[in-house]
Design an enzyme around this catalytic site. Structure first.
Site, PDB file in Angstrom:
ATOM      1  N   ASN A   1       0.769  -1.212   0.099  1.00  0.00           N
ATOM      2  CA  ASN A   1       0.356   0.057  -0.060  1.00  0.00           C
ATOM      3  C   ASN A   1       0.691   1.084   0.024  1.00  0.00           C
ATOM      4  O   ASN A   1       1.319   1.544   1.020  1.00  0.00           O
ATOM      5  CB  ASN A   1      -0.804  -0.105   1.183  1.00  0.00           C
ATOM      6  CG  ASN A   1      -1.614   1.204   1.541  1.00  0.00           C
ATOM      7  OD1 ASN A   1      -1.949   2.199   0.457  1.00  0.00           O
ATOM      8  ND2 ASN A   1      -2.351   1.358   2.505  1.00  0.00           N
TER       9      ASN A   1
ATOM     10  N   LYS B   1       0.147   4.404  -0.244  1.00  0.00           N
ATOM     11  CA  LYS B   1      -0.746   5.435   0.243  1.00  0.00           C
ATOM     12  C   LYS B   1      -0.444   6.780  -0.447  1.00  0.00           C
ATOM     13  O   LYS B   1      -0.359   6.503  -1.501  1.00  0.00           O
ATOM     14  CB  LYS B   1      -0.064   5.827   1.640  1.00  0.00           C
ATOM     15  CG  LYS B   1      -0.037   4.495   2.637  1.00  0.00           C
ATOM     16  CD  LYS B   1       0.121   4.651   4.180  1.00  0.00           C
ATOM     17  CE  LYS B   1       0.276   3.503   4.677  1.00  0.00           C
ATOM     18  NZ  LYS B   1       0.129   3.544   6.197  1.00  0.00           N
TER      19      LYS B   1
ATOM     20  N   HIS C   1      -9.582   0.921   5.452  1.00  0.00           N
ATOM     21  CA  HIS C   1      -8.233   1.353   5.906  1.00  0.00           C
ATOM     22  C   HIS C   1      -8.352   2.362   7.166  1.00  0.00           C
ATOM     23  O   HIS C   1      -9.286   3.161   7.140  1.00  0.00           O
ATOM     24  CB  HIS C   1      -6.979   2.032   5.143  1.00  0.00           C
ATOM     25  CG  HIS C   1      -5.711   2.040   5.507  1.00  0.00           C
ATOM     26  ND1 HIS C   1      -5.377   2.943   6.273  1.00  0.00           N
ATOM     27  CD2 HIS C   1      -4.755   0.919   5.094  1.00  0.00           C
ATOM     28  CE1 HIS C   1      -4.039   2.534   6.627  1.00  0.00           C
ATOM     29  NE2 HIS C   1      -3.686   1.529   5.846  1.00  0.00           N
TER      30      HIS C   1
ATOM     31  N   GLU D   1      -6.571   4.769   8.031  1.00  0.00           N
ATOM     32  CA  GLU D   1      -6.468   5.970   7.807  1.00  0.00           C
ATOM     33  C   GLU D   1      -7.738   6.702   7.286  1.00  0.00           C
ATOM     34  O   GLU D   1      -7.994   7.777   7.231  1.00  0.00           O
ATOM     35  CB  GLU D   1      -5.235   6.225   7.090  1.00  0.00           C
ATOM     36  CG  GLU D   1      -3.844   5.964   7.706  1.00  0.00           C
ATOM     37  CD  GLU D   1      -2.827   5.517   6.786  1.00  0.00           C
ATOM     38  OE1 GLU D   1      -2.816   5.432   5.654  1.00  0.00           O
ATOM     39  OE2 GLU D   1      -1.659   5.078   7.586  1.00  0.00           O
TER      40      GLU D   1
ATOM     41  N   GLU E   1      -5.094  -4.955  10.945  1.00  0.00           N
ATOM     42  CA  GLU E   1      -4.201  -3.816  10.913  1.00  0.00           C
ATOM     43  C   GLU E   1      -4.247  -3.170  12.470  1.00  0.00           C
ATOM     44  O   GLU E   1      -5.105  -2.284  12.372  1.00  0.00           O
ATOM     45  CB  GLU E   1      -4.153  -2.962   9.918  1.00  0.00           C
ATOM     46  CG  GLU E   1      -3.872  -3.555   8.605  1.00  0.00           C
ATOM     47  CD  GLU E   1      -3.354  -2.796   7.610  1.00  0.00           C
ATOM     48  OE1 GLU E   1      -2.235  -2.897   6.885  1.00  0.00           O
ATOM     49  OE2 GLU E   1      -4.133  -1.579   7.390  1.00  0.00           O
TER      50      GLU E   1
ATOM     51  N   GLY F   1       2.787   2.447  10.644  1.00  0.00           N
ATOM     52  CA  GLY F   1       3.801   3.238  10.434  1.00  0.00           C
ATOM     53  C   GLY F   1       4.308   3.904  11.657  1.00  0.00           C
ATOM     54  O   GLY F   1       5.214   4.961  11.700  1.00  0.00           O
TER      55      GLY F   1
ATOM     56  N   SER G   1       3.818  -2.237  10.496  1.00  0.00           N
ATOM     57  CA  SER G   1       5.130  -2.245  10.491  1.00  0.00           C
ATOM     58  C   SER G   1       5.858  -3.470   9.979  1.00  0.00           C
ATOM     59  O   SER G   1       6.694  -3.998  10.671  1.00  0.00           O
ATOM     60  CB  SER G   1       5.464  -1.708  11.797  1.00  0.00           C
ATOM     61  OG  SER G   1       5.203  -0.363  11.944  1.00  0.00           O
TER      62      SER G   1
HETATM   63  C1  PEP Z   1      -0.707   0.037   6.043  1.00  0.00           C
HETATM   64  O1  PEP Z   1      -0.872   1.389   5.893  1.00  0.00           O
HETATM   65  O2  PEP Z   1      -1.367  -0.696   5.568  1.00  0.00           O
HETATM   66  C2  PEP Z   1       0.449  -0.240   6.803  1.00  0.00           C
HETATM   67  C3  PEP Z   1       0.741  -1.317   7.406  1.00  0.00           C
HETATM   68  O3  PEP Z   1       1.434   0.522   7.039  1.00  0.00           O
HETATM   69  P1  PEP Z   1       3.138   0.352   7.649  1.00  0.00           P
HETATM   70  O4  PEP Z   1       3.420  -0.955   7.203  1.00  0.00           O
HETATM   71  O5  PEP Z   1       3.592   1.662   7.228  1.00  0.00           O
HETATM   72  O6  PEP Z   1       3.069   0.228   9.042  1.00  0.00           O
END
Ligand code: PEP
Length: 252
Positions: free
Chosen positions: A9, A11, A95, A97, A167, A173, A213
């Protein structure tokens, strides 16, 4: 047997030149790689270009969001019809976000999932608790209610086509990953919920990704967990070198 699925992803990152470089790097290393299903989710504006670069490779294309209507007076939105038109096969829905910054609710996500399925797109449904919810012992309650809200009214044969991404918001992040044990526990719990809602065979066939992460040095342990069927990767998918290592976790 559930085939592993790893998604990148991106973003709201990259310029067109950087996109070309990244995609070419990925195609070089993963263009013929079929051990896992690999999907990349570029920003909308690059989907068409990336779709044409990916033609004939084993890397699939996905979008980071979509609206639930096919067309009409919805300024600024992108429809499932458009996504299919430029070669998308997957779409991330719900998601954290989008829930956090754009007010997306389970009800909206539910409408989006239903439309995505109608258009033959595979929804990647994101669920996960916030830090305060985990600390107060409500992680399972939150994830369960997201699943119920987002999957309401969807029949079992359609649910089989959906990918779920667990998630935990506190791990996105932040550099803080759920331990493999924490991930496995929640994935198990998600599968039990699916079993209650849609029966055992659906629950056993739905793929559940972990996201938060994920990096080259933690992917292997996560993937060793029985109910972890893949990963949704944010930051580490922005470099070909690290994303390739994650996708080829089985070779290291
Ligand atoms: C995501 O946004 O789906 C995600 C898992 O981000 P990150 O790997 O940067 O934590």
């Amino acid at each position: 047997m559930r085939k592993s699925i790893i998604g990148g992803n991106w973003k709201m990152n990259k310029t067109s030149k950087e996109v070309e470089e990244l995609v070419k790097g990925l195609i070089q290393e993963l263009g013929d790689y079929k051990e896992v299903d690999t999907v990349i989710f570029p920003p909308f504006i690059y989907l068409e270009r990336v779709g044409s670069l990916l033609k004939g490779t084993s890397i699939a294309l996905g979008a980071q969001n979509m609206f639930w209507e096919e067309k009409g007076a919805y300024t600024g939105e992108v429809s499932p019809l458009m996504l299919v038109d430029v070669g998308c096969r997957y779409v991330i829905l719900g998601h954290s976000e989008r829930r956090q910054h754009f007010g997306e609710t389970d009800n909206w996500i539910n409408r989006k999932i239903k439309t995505a399925l109608r258009f033959g797109l595979t929804p990647v449904l994101c669920v996960g608790e916030r830090l305060e919810e985990r600390k107060s012992g409500r992680a399972e309650e939150i994830v369960s209610s997201q699943l119920k809200g987002c999957l309401s009214g969807i029949n079992p044969s359609q649910v089989e086509k959906i990918v779920i991404a667990y998630e935990p918001v506190w791990a996105i992040g932040t550099g803080e990953t759920a331990t493999p044990h924490q991930a496995q526990q929640m994935h198990r719990f998600i599968r039990e919920n699916l079993q209650e809602m849609f029966g055992e065979s659906v629950a056993n066939s739905v793929r559940i990704q972990y996201g938060g992460s994920v990096k080259p040095d933690n992917i292997k342990q996560l993937m060793q967990q029985q109910d972890v069927d893949g990963a949704l990767v944010g930051g580490a998918s922005l470099s070909a070198a690290s994303f390739v290592k994650i996708v080829k976790y089985g070779e290291n």
